[in-house]
Design an enzyme around this catalytic site. Structure first.
Site, PDB file in Angstrom:
ATOM      1  N   LYS A   1       1.320  -0.997  -0.233  1.00  0.00           N
ATOM      2  CA  LYS A   1       0.400  -0.173  -0.234  1.00  0.00           C
ATOM      3  C   LYS A   1       0.848   1.360   0.432  1.00  0.00           C
ATOM      4  CE  LYS A   1      -1.812   3.310   1.653  1.00  0.00           C
ATOM      5  NZ  LYS A   1      -1.728   4.366   1.545  1.00  0.00           N
TER       6      LYS A   1
ATOM      7  N   GLY B   1       6.970   5.899   7.635  1.00  0.00           N
ATOM      8  CA  GLY B   1       5.602   6.654   7.552  1.00  0.00           C
ATOM      9  C   GLY B   1       5.842   7.427   9.233  1.00  0.00           C
ATOM     10  N   SER B   2       5.195   7.856   9.427  1.00  0.00           N
ATOM     11  CA  SER B   2       5.097   8.833  10.761  1.00  0.00           C
ATOM     12  C   SER B   2       5.120   8.648  12.151  1.00  0.00           C
ATOM     13  CB  SER B   2       3.954   9.848  10.698  1.00  0.00           C
ATOM     14  OG  SER B   2       2.681   9.081  10.608  1.00  0.00           O
TER      15      SER B   2
ATOM     16  N   GLY C   1       1.999   5.249  11.976  1.00  0.00           N
ATOM     17  CA  GLY C   1       3.002   3.574  12.333  1.00  0.00           C
ATOM     18  C   GLY C   1       2.551   3.196  14.269  1.00  0.00           C
TER      19      GLY C   1
ATOM     20  N   GLU D   1       9.007   1.804  10.980  1.00  0.00           N
ATOM     21  CA  GLU D   1      10.512   3.093  11.100  1.00  0.00           C
ATOM     22  C   GLU D   1       9.213   3.969  10.292  1.00  0.00           C
ATOM     23  OE1 GLU D   1      13.238   2.596  10.937  1.00  0.00           O
ATOM     24  OE2 GLU D   1      13.243   0.840  11.119  1.00  0.00           O
TER      25      GLU D   1
ATOM     26  N   CYS E   1      13.675  10.735   6.354  1.00  0.00           N
ATOM     27  CA  CYS E   1      13.955   9.927   8.682  1.00  0.00           C
ATOM     28  C   CYS E   1      15.344  10.485   8.381  1.00  0.00           C
ATOM     29  CB  CYS E   1      13.594   8.916   8.123  1.00  0.00           C
ATOM     30  SG  CYS E   1      13.681   8.197   7.761  1.00  0.00           S
TER      31      CYS E   1
ATOM     32  N   GLU F   1       9.958  17.025  14.343  1.00  0.00           N
ATOM     33  CA  GLU F   1      10.548  16.602  12.799  1.00  0.00           C
ATOM     34  C   GLU F   1       9.855  17.798  11.832  1.00  0.00           C
ATOM     35  OE1 GLU F   1       9.238  13.006  10.708  1.00  0.00           O
ATOM     36  OE2 GLU F   1      11.117  12.527  10.032  1.00  0.00           O
TER      37      GLU F   1
HETATM   38  C1  UN1 Z   1      18.145   7.039   2.992  1.00  0.00           C
HETATM   39  O1  UN1 Z   1      18.706   7.817   3.763  1.00  0.00           O
HETATM   40  O2  UN1 Z   1      18.760   7.085   2.107  1.00  0.00           O
HETATM   41  O3  UN1 Z   1      11.988   7.126   5.313  1.00  0.00           O
HETATM   42  C2  UN1 Z   1      16.784   6.130   3.042  1.00  0.00           C
HETATM   43  C3  UN1 Z   1      13.186   7.663   5.111  1.00  0.00           C
HETATM   44  C4  UN1 Z   1      14.475   6.552   5.560  1.00  0.00           C
HETATM   45  C5  UN1 Z   1      14.538   6.429   4.682  1.00  0.00           C
HETATM   46  C6  UN1 Z   1      16.283   7.199   4.725  1.00  0.00           C
HETATM   47  N1  UN1 Z   1      12.979   5.355   5.459  1.00  0.00           N
HETATM   48  O4  UN1 Z   1      13.765   8.333   4.575  1.00  0.00           O
END
Ligand code: UN1
Length: 470
Positions: free
Chosen positions: A155, A204-205, A209, A226, A260, A355
């Protein structure tokens, strides 16, 4: 219906797709579960060949896919191309990983039985992915899921719908029908998927999450999430300041800071002036504009709302007594915001704690290295920290004190190696790590097996049979 629009040309509708409801998701999961039953029994070498085929198809379409990535999510062309290279490597890596040992044997208690464990697939992996790495993240979740014998239902974020459909289109000729499917839609589609999958992986957020993790736990299925980061780069006075400034500028502002792993705080030990000056110069030198121009490293943020969030943050910084050292204003094309540096804020200020997910970095002075570590650790997130210094003893010592899942020395916070474990601590991640060998553990369960002799043919041990080789 949902639609995905280009952030640099918001009147360009890249794709429209159905906002799928529970019934459509249930149908996809049913088909996937059927496909998984057969796929599990496909010998691993044949599964590896299929995944190799997917890698080859994506490689053959890489130029077209990087252009689509630029158009759909505004990723600068060079980064989009690099992401496609990484995506192909991810599929190849997991194709081979599927041939790794899938268990181990142990000494048995009676010395005659076999005691062992082997890893088995869960069934259907429900994968919920963001728009910012629209090829790499769907791939680093689906490739290991498939390699281990699962089916996958993906998704994607609505903003990256076209990329997900195109990736699945590349994969389709190489995989049994229904094994990898895309369900399009908003959050409701994802919720339906979480309710039906046998294992769930989310990026995601934090809010989304945690909701996903709660729902999956309620269902009793394994989950990993993550989520965000508020990553610090600590700059010690003995660092090569020019070099550190260039790296921090890229990590903070590349792809408009929409990672992220982006650097959101530069924590400068000692007199902040020389580094701040170098950082302002490095940020102002970054080419910004149309992401289709290969020279540009930063372009638009993803949506009008995302731009309002970034511009709102600039205003908030000013109202809190912060100084805008660079950027702070909208630009062309589309939803572009100029790379923005702010100082004069307290480490506890919201902007230094949360963030923003845009091209905004806060410069914070620290009296000494201890103070820098406590500023770096003093947020609810724990994804990645980088430390800039030419004193490796110092680096070793500080590395042991930062509380993030990843730590880098003289390197950008952004950028990941797909064959090493990836993930954070605190509010950044929940559940087991992604990528590398960690992925295999997540997408399988362990069955411990005892195989004892039937007893029927029992004979007394033969005389002289003392050699271990019998
Ligand atoms: C990166 O820095 O190459 O959603 C990957 C994100 C991370 C992945 C970063 N889970 O930005």
């Amino acid at each position: 219906m949902i639609e995905s629009r280009s952030p640099q040309r918001p009147d360009d509708v890249v794709v429209t797709a159905p906002d799928m409801g529970r019934d459509e998701v249930a149908a996809a999961v049913r088909t996937a579960r059927q496909a998984a039953l057969a796929w599990t029994n496909v010998p691993a070498p044949a599964r590896a060949r299929a995944l190799e085929g997917v890698a080859g198809a994506i490689e053959a379409a890489a130029a077209e896919l990087s252009d689509l990535m630029v158009r759909e999510v505004g990723k600068p062309l060079d980064e989009a191309r690099a992401e496609m290279v990484r995506t192909v490597a991810i599929w190849r890596y997991y194709a081979q990983q599927g041939l790794d040992p899938d268990g181990a044997t142990y000494p048995s208690a009676d010395g005659r039985s076999l005691l062992m464990h082997r890893r088995r697939p869960h069934g259907v992996a429900g994968l919920i992915t963001p728009w910012n790495f629209p090829a790499a993240i769907p791939s680093w979740k689906s490739a290991p899921a498939l390699a281990c014998g699962n089916a996958a239902v993906l998704k994607p974020a609505p903003e990256a719908t076209a990329m997900a459909l195109r990736l699945a289109g590349c994969a389709a000729p190489h995989l049994p029908e229904g094994l990898l499917q895309v369900v399009t839609g908003e959050a409701g589609t994802g919720q339906a998927l979480v309710g039906l999958a046998d294992v769930v992986s989310f990026t995601g957020s934090v809010a989304a999450g945690r909701a996903v993790a709660r729902a999956a736990t309620e269902q009793g299925v394994p989950v990993q999430a993550e989520m965000g980061g508020q990553n610090a780069s600590i700059v010690l006075p003995d660092a090569d300041l020019e070099q550190a400034a260039a790296v921090v500028a890229g990590a903070a502002m590349g792809y408009a800071g929409q990672k992220c792993t982006a650097t959101s705080r530069a924590v400068v030990v000692g007199d902040p002036a020389p580094f701040t000056e170098a950082l302002v110069a490095a940020v102002e030198a970054l080419p910004v504009g149309d992401p289709a121009e290969p020279a540009n490293v930063s372009g638009p943020v993803i949506t009008a709302e995302a731009r309002s969030v970034v511009l709102g943050a600039v205003q908030e910084a000013r109202s809190r007594g912060g100084r805008v050292l660079a950027g702070g204003a909208p630009a062309e094309p589309g939803w572009t915001v100029l790379p923005t540096l702010v100082d004069g804020l307290d480490p506890g200020d919201r902007l230094a704690q949360e963030e923003v997910f845009g091209p905004l970095c806060v410069v914070l002075p620290a009296q000494d290295a201890d103070g820098a570590v406590s500023i770096a650790n003093g947020v609810r997130y724990g994804l990645v920290t980088s430390i800039f210094t030419s004193d490796l003893d110092r680096a070793l010592e500080l590395m042991g004190r930062v509380d993030t899942g990843m730590v880098k020395v003289n390197a950008p916070t952004s950028g990941v190696d797909f064959y090493a474990p990836f993930g954070g601590e605190k509010a950044s991640s929940l559940g087991p790590r992604e990528q590398g060998k960690a992925a295999r553990h997540f997408y399988t369960w362990t069955q411990t097996i005892t195989l004892a002799p039937s007893g029927r043919g029992d004979r007394p041990p033969s005389a002289g049979g003392t050699s271990p080789r019998g």
